[in-house]
Design a protein around this motif. Structure first.
Motif, short mmCIF file in Angstrom:
data_model
loop_
_atom_site.label_atom_id
_atom_site.label_comp_id
_atom_site.label_asym_id
_atom_site.label_seq_id
_atom_site.Cartn_x
_atom_site.Cartn_y
_atom_site.Cartn_z
N MET A 1 -5.29 10.81 -11.97
CA MET A 1 -4.37 9.56 -11.82
C MET A 1 -5.57 8.43 -12.15
SD MET A 1 -1.74 9.84 -8.91
CE MET A 1 -1.13 8.05 -8.91
N VAL B 1 13.11 5.60 1.19
CA VAL B 1 12.02 6.24 0.63
C VAL B 1 10.95 6.20 1.75
CG1 VAL B 1 10.39 6.06 -1.21
CG2 VAL B 1 12.68 5.56 -1.77
N GLY C 1 6.62 5.59 -2.08
CA GLY C 1 7.19 6.96 -2.54
C GLY C 1 5.86 7.90 -2.73
N GLN D 1 9.19 -8.15 -10.36
CA GLN D 1 9.83 -6.84 -10.57
C GLN D 1 11.31 -6.99 -11.28
OE1 GLN D 1 9.97 -5.10 -6.81
NE2 GLN D 1 7.98 -4.06 -7.20
N LEU E 1 3.98 16.78 -6.30
CA LEU E 1 2.93 17.26 -7.51
C LEU E 1 2.12 18.47 -6.76
CD1 LEU E 1 2.02 13.52 -8.36
CD2 LEU E 1 2.89 15.35 -9.92
N PHE F 1 -1.57 3.82 -7.30
CA PHE F 1 -0.34 3.62 -6.35
C PHE F 1 -0.17 2.17 -5.95
CE2 PHE F 1 -0.22 8.49 -5.33
CZ PHE F 1 1.07 8.81 -5.85
N GLY F 2 -0.79 1.32 -6.59
CA GLY F 2 -0.82 0.06 -6.28
C GLY F 2 -1.76 -0.35 -5.14
N ILE G 1 14.79 1.26 -0.63
CA ILE G 1 13.28 1.35 -0.64
C ILE G 1 12.95 1.74 0.96
CG2 ILE G 1 11.06 0.09 -0.50
CD1 ILE G 1 11.98 -1.57 -3.03
N VAL H 1 16.94 5.04 -7.32
CA VAL H 1 15.68 5.99 -6.70
C VAL H 1 15.17 6.73 -7.85
CG1 VAL H 1 14.79 7.47 -4.83
CG2 VAL H 1 16.73 5.63 -4.29
N PHE I 1 5.65 11.23 -0.86
CA PHE I 1 6.79 12.03 -1.29
C PHE I 1 6.21 12.73 -2.65
CE2 PHE I 1 10.20 13.06 -4.25
CZ PHE I 1 10.90 14.05 -3.74
N ALA I 2 5.65 11.66 -3.63
CA ALA I 2 5.44 12.13 -4.76
C ALA I 2 3.95 13.15 -4.68
CB ALA I 2 4.68 10.90 -5.93
N LEU J 1 0.19 -4.11 -11.79
CA LEU J 1 0.47 -4.75 -10.56
C LEU J 1 0.65 -6.23 -10.51
CD1 LEU J 1 -2.02 -2.92 -8.32
CD2 LEU J 1 0.10 -2.00 -9.27
N PRO J 2 1.72 -6.51 -11.58
CA PRO J 2 1.90 -8.14 -11.97
C PRO J 2 2.28 -9.23 -10.62
CG PRO J 2 3.52 -6.99 -12.99
CD PRO J 2 2.77 -5.96 -12.47
C1 HEM Z 1 2.81 9.69 -9.07
C2 HEM Z 1 4.14 9.23 -9.07
C3 HEM Z 1 3.94 7.56 -9.05
C4 HEM Z 1 3.41 6.62 -9.30
C5 HEM Z 1 2.12 6.86 -10.32
C6 HEM Z 1 3.88 5.26 -8.66
C7 HEM Z 1 3.36 4.19 -8.79
C8 HEM Z 1 3.50 3.06 -8.33
C9 HEM Z 1 3.03 1.84 -8.26
C10 HEM Z 1 1.71 1.49 -8.84
C11 HEM Z 1 3.59 0.66 -7.49
C12 HEM Z 1 3.43 -0.44 -7.05
C13 HEM Z 1 3.70 -1.68 -8.10
C14 HEM Z 1 3.25 -3.05 -7.78
O1 HEM Z 1 2.44 -3.07 -7.01
O2 HEM Z 1 3.51 -3.81 -8.71
C15 HEM Z 1 4.88 1.55 -7.07
C16 HEM Z 1 6.10 1.02 -6.20
C17 HEM Z 1 7.02 1.68 -5.95
N1 HEM Z 1 7.19 3.05 -6.03
FE1 HEM Z 1 6.01 4.25 -6.97
N2 HEM Z 1 5.11 5.83 -8.05
C18 HEM Z 1 5.17 7.09 -8.03
C19 HEM Z 1 6.25 7.81 -7.38
C20 HEM Z 1 7.28 6.98 -6.47
C21 HEM Z 1 8.17 7.79 -6.00
C22 HEM Z 1 8.49 9.52 -6.06
C23 HEM Z 1 9.04 6.99 -5.37
C24 HEM Z 1 10.39 7.18 -4.52
C25 HEM Z 1 10.77 8.24 -4.22
C26 HEM Z 1 8.57 5.54 -5.75
C27 HEM Z 1 9.19 4.41 -5.08
C28 HEM Z 1 8.53 3.25 -5.40
C29 HEM Z 1 9.08 2.23 -5.00
C30 HEM Z 1 10.34 1.73 -4.11
C31 HEM Z 1 8.27 1.02 -5.10
C32 HEM Z 1 8.40 -0.57 -4.94
C33 HEM Z 1 7.64 -0.87 -3.68
C34 HEM Z 1 7.89 -2.34 -3.50
O3 HEM Z 1 8.27 -3.07 -4.09
O4 HEM Z 1 7.60 -2.82 -2.14
N3 HEM Z 1 7.52 5.90 -6.32
N4 HEM Z 1 4.93 2.86 -7.53
#
Ligand code: HEM
Length: 540
Positions: free
Chosen positions: A379, A142, A485, A117, A493, A476-477, A139, A313, A488-489, A389-390
């Motif tokens: 989505m 969140v 998140g 990351q 939405l 969302f991974g 994090i 954030v 919340f997202a 998701l590297p």
């Molecule tokens: C539709 C909206 C969103 C999508 C599509 C999305 C997608 C993703 C994905 C795919 C990952 C995983 C990345 C990985 O595994 O390499 C991720 C991680 C993360 N997202 Fe989201 N996200 C969204 C909204 C949000 C929101 C609203 C927040 C905060 C309020 C958020 C906070 C985070 C955080 C902090 C991580 C890192 C988690 C970690 O490293 O353990 N995301 N998101």
């Protein structure tokens, strides 16, 4: 004729030769011990030619999506990992769908996400305060407080979205208005999210919201530019990106600092004297400040650092949420109007809204099952990454897979073919079609999971909410680092879509405007869409 005039053609040739050599070395993976072993895997996109890796890496800028689909059909579906060259990440091992669970549940000391990351967003250059990237307790905020307090935050989000729609989409019920859909989604989402993250006045400050957009895009686009630059020249790109990120940070800081200082001041006074007359707001900023206190480290309470956490954030949440909102709009208003999908969704919103007594609450929002399904379906069709998701294998012994037997050495970079999986007809019948209610039907989900590839998953037969993770839906991974998140997202939405469906007409478009594909990333074009306020409408 001067010496320089004479020397120029020769110097140019020499410089070009050096550049090609350096580029060749930079993109060549032959010296890399991990690559030596990985080279035994099938490689998609590599030709037999001079500077093969260099040229394939450059071509990946345009062809990653084609390679991912080709490799998935040829190898991935047969449970065989394959490699695609990548301009910014080097050779990526593309994990077949059946191996996702096994690999992505491995512990951090075997499969790392943090270092990846940090490279993905080049924190060294893009994040002014390294402590924010290294000690990322935002994090936790969140994952815990924001997610647990959706009951409190939902009316705030609805209130800000109502104001945002009135401001950006207008209130004229007679005339159509053309809005640039991507930019207007960014503005709407930024206002609503910041209602929850830090409240007024910042969430209504158009200048601040634009700066959030600009800082976020500079971080991500800048990081992509740095990662795509050959290693010897990265510091040059890095410096330029660093200056740009700092420019937007400084401008946003000017607006954030008075708010953050006032909060910190009040919080300190309340800590010192519990009778101090101030009720801490229930929002992300306040929970961040609580975490700063909980850390026991006074340096965390530095107003600039707290501001940067708030900005961060926004960086990680704004574009992904706005991208999703924009895609749902494009998917819905390019369905066949005769299918009645938009009307069915509007009816669901109307019924739920009336049952909730004309207020959008968290409880009401969870009842929007068809809207939820439409978001998940959108989505599915348009994840933000073709391959994503590297992760990096960091254990010195590497990772050994069984059936097929394969050793992935330390240093291997893994990624998942998100879009090919999402568009696999064996998993999702008629996969290329936007079927808004696909995930609301128990039968539809059973069909997906009992496909040959996912037979071991067939037990999960219930309709699926967008927040439910599985290895055939990766928006969302997956695994322990899936998006915290997402609750919340999705909540935001759904409020967004409910307000839009109840209050606005959108003119149908003749075809789904395409997304642009560059390397592994998909991004939107700013399409003009015609919208008009419905007469006698129901707001929040
Ligand atoms: C539709 C909206 C969103 C999508 C599509 C999305 C997608 C993703 C994905 C795919 C990952 C995983 C990345 C990985 O595994 O390499 C991720 C991680 C993360 N997202 Fe989201 N996200 C969204 C909204 C949000 C929101 C609203 C927040 C905060 C309020 C958020 C906070 C985070 C955080 C902090 C991580 C890192 C988690 C970690 O490293 O353990 N995301 N998101």
């Amino acid at each position: 004729m001067t010496v320089l005039d004479f020397a120029t053609p020769q110097l140019a040739v020499l410089a070009a030769a050096i550049l090609i050599f350096v580029l060749g070395r930079a993109y060549s993976r032959k010296d890399d011990s991990a690559s030596k072993v990985l080279i035994s895997l099938p490689i998609v996109g590599l030709r037999k030619e001079w500077f093969a890796w260099t040229l394939a890496s450059l071509r990946s800028y345009w062809f990653t999506k084609d390679w991912a689909f080709d490799g998935y059909l040829k190898y991935g579906k047969a449970n065989q990992p394959f490699i695609i060259p990548s301009l910014d990440r080097g050779p990526m091992v593309i994990v077949p769908p059946k191996q996702i669970k096994k690999l992505y549940d491995l512990p951090e000391d075997v499969l790392d996400i943090h270092a990846v990351q940090n490279v993905t967003i080049q924190t060294r250059w893009t994040i002014k305060d390294q402590e924010v990237a290294d000690n990322d307790f935002q994090i936790n905020v969140v994952r815990n407080q924001i997610t647990r307090n959706l009951g409190t935050l939902t009316p705030v989000i609805a209130r800000e979205l109502v104001l945002g729609f009135e401001q950006w989409w207008g209130v004229n019920t007679e005339q159509w208005r053309e809005v640039k859909i991507w930019d207007s989604c960014l503005k709407l989402v930024a206002g609503a999210s910041n209602g929850a993250f830090c409240g007024t006045p910042l969430c209504r400050d158009a200048k601040f919201l634009d700066l959030l957009r600009d800082h976020g895009i500079t971080v991500f686009a800048g990081a992509l530019a740095i990662n795509s630059t050959p290693k010897p020249f990265r510091a040059i790109t890095g410096k330029f990106v660093n200056l740009s990120c700092n420019y937007y940070f400084r401008k946003a800081l000017k607006l954030m600092l008075p708010v953050v200082k006032e909060r910190l001041d009040n919080a300190a006074k309340l800590k010192a004297d519990t009778s101090y007359n101030w009720t801490p707001p229930k929002d992300g900023l306040q929970w961040l400040i609580d975490e700063c206190y909980a850390s026991g480290d006074p340096a965390q309470l530095d107003p600039e650092r707290v501001s940067f956490r708030l900005l961060f954030v926004n960086d990680i949440s704004l574009h992904s949420t706005a991208y999703t909102a924009h895609n749902v709009i494009l998917d819905l208003w390019t369905t066949d109007p005769a299918s009645g999908v938009v009307e069915t969704l509007t009816d669901e919103c109307k019924t739920v809204f009336q049952e909730a007594g004309g207020k959008w609450t968290r409880e009401a929002i969870t009842k929007l099952k068809l809207v939820d399904s439409a978001i998940r379906e959108s989505m599915r069709l348009a994840p933000f990454a073709t391959v994503g998701l590297p992760r990096c294998v960091v254990h010195p012994d590497g990772v050994t897979l069984k059936s097929p037997e394969l050793h992935l050495p330390q240093g291997s970079m893994l990624a998942i073919p998100i879009e090919p999986i999402h568009q696999d007809n064996d998993i999702y019948p008629d996969a290329k079609k936007f079927n808004a209610f696909r995930f609301a039907q128990p039968g539809g989900v059973t069909d997906i999971l009992s496909s040959a590839n996912f037979a071991d998953e067939a037990a999960q037969q219930a309709p699926k909410s967008t927040v439910t993770l599985d290895n055939a839906f990766l928006g969302f991974g997956f695994g322990k680092h899936a998006c915290p998140g997402r609750f919340f997202a999705l909540n935001e939405l759904k409020v967004f879509m409910a307000l839009l469906l109840l209050n606005y007409d959108v003119q149908y478009m003749p075809s789904r405007p395409p997304l642009t594909n560059r390397i592994w990333l998909k991004y939107p074009q700013d399409i003009p869409v015609r919208v008009r306020r419905k007469p006698g409408t129901l707001l929040a």
